[in-house]
Design a protein around this motif. Structure first.
Motif, PDB file in Angstrom:
ATOM      1  N   HIS A  49      -4.447   3.957   9.343  1.00 57.01           N
ATOM      2  CA  HIS A  49      -3.875   3.459   8.184  1.00 57.01           C
ATOM      3  C   HIS A  49      -2.425   3.298   8.497  1.00 57.01           C
TER       4      HIS A  49
ATOM      5  N   CYS B  16      -6.428   0.042   7.577  1.00 52.91           N
ATOM      6  CA  CYS B  16      -6.305  -0.014   6.345  1.00 52.91           C
ATOM      7  C   CYS B  16      -4.937   0.107   6.032  1.00 52.91           C
ATOM      8  N   LEU B  17      -4.423  -0.389   4.698  1.00 54.03           N
ATOM      9  CA  LEU B  17      -2.954  -0.551   4.185  1.00 54.03           C
ATOM     10  C   LEU B  17      -2.944  -0.610   2.915  1.00 54.03           C
ATOM     11  N   GLU B  18      -2.077  -0.300   2.247  1.00 54.66           N
ATOM     12  CA  GLU B  18      -1.810  -0.605   0.908  1.00 54.66           C
ATOM     13  C   GLU B  18      -0.575  -1.539   0.885  1.00 54.66           C
TER      14      GLU B  18
ATOM     15  N   MET C  48       1.796  -3.616  -2.419  1.00 62.09           N
ATOM     16  CA  MET C  48       2.078  -3.755  -3.804  1.00 62.09           C
ATOM     17  C   MET C  48       1.651  -5.051  -4.416  1.00 62.09           C
ATOM     18  N   LYS C  49       1.148  -4.938  -5.807  1.00 64.37           N
ATOM     19  CA  LYS C  49       0.770  -6.096  -6.353  1.00 64.37           C
ATOM     20  C   LYS C  49       2.030  -7.147  -6.480  1.00 64.37           C
TER      21      LYS C  49
ATOM     22  N   GLN D 224       0.824  -9.896   0.711  1.00 61.71           N
ATOM     23  CA  GLN D 224      -0.702 -10.032   0.422  1.00 61.71           C
ATOM     24  C   GLN D 224      -1.286 -11.414   1.210  1.00 61.71           C
TER      25      GLN D 224
ATOM     26  N   GLU E 111      -9.182  -7.436   0.290  1.00 63.16           N
ATOM     27  CA  GLU E 111      -8.846  -6.488  -0.805  1.00 63.16           C
ATOM     28  C   GLU E 111     -10.156  -5.454  -0.657  1.00 63.16           C
TER      29      GLU E 111
ATOM     30  N   SER F 249      -9.837  -2.374  -2.910  1.00 61.84           N
ATOM     31  CA  SER F 249      -9.993  -1.741  -4.189  1.00 61.84           C
ATOM     32  C   SER F 249      -8.791  -2.066  -4.811  1.00 61.84           C
TER      33      SER F 249
ATOM     34  N   LYS G 186      -6.128  -0.297  -7.288  1.00 59.57           N
ATOM     35  CA  LYS G 186      -5.291   0.817  -7.797  1.00 59.57           C
ATOM     36  C   LYS G 186      -4.713   0.772  -9.317  1.00 59.57           C
TER      37      LYS G 186
END
Length: 156
Positions: free
Chosen positions: A90, A126-128, A130-131, A137, A147, A149, A151
């Protein structure tokens, strides 16, 4: 350009980078992100990756100055029974100084994490993101990330 494992001696420069990215997040999402109130505010967050045997921070140094950093932890899910028990890496944060964006430093840092994850027996990274951060991205898509999921939230 040198990419190496970070140590506590790098913490001030890592926090400077962290403040750069935090300022961007504060501008775009002021309800969620607190502006930096001191140079070293984020040091405890970054230090957890140095102190954790499953964690790591890499820094990118150029002309003796830290211009990029990435942190990650390898985690094996053993708690959630309906998800396969696979070791995943992560990524917590990646940041490159605004002055050095689009110079290849981000790709070098991501490659180091990929190698670290493989060495640790991880099957996935995995990473997150922001939109609002469309540039990030696109960067991750260019490296083969997809992608996973969406959130969602609702203010009440």
């Amino acid at each position: 350009m040198i990419i190496q494992v970070a140590s506590l001696k790098d913490m001030e420069e890592i926090c400077d980078l962290s403040n750069e990215i935090n300022n961007m997040h504060c501008e775009r999402m002021p309800v969620d992100f607190k502006p930096p109130d001191s140079r070293m505010r984020d040091a405890p967050h970054w230090k957890t990756y140095i102190d954790d045997s499953d964690g790591i921070i890499y820094v990118a140094e150029y002309e003796g100055k830290v211009v990029g950093a990435i942190c990650a932890k390898c985690i094996l899910n053993t708690i959630v029974p309906f998800i396969y028990h696979r070791k995943k890496c992560h990524i917590g944060t990646i940041v490159v100084s605004n002055k050095y964006i689009r110079t290849g430093i981000g790709k070098l840092l991501m490659k180091k994490i990929e190698n670290f994850a493989k060495e640790q027996g991880c099957e996935e990274i995995c990473l997150e993101v922001m939109k609002f951060n469309v540039e990030a991205q696109q960067f991750y898509f260019s490296l083969g990330y997809d992608e996973l999921s969406i959130k969602m939230r609702k203010n009440i």
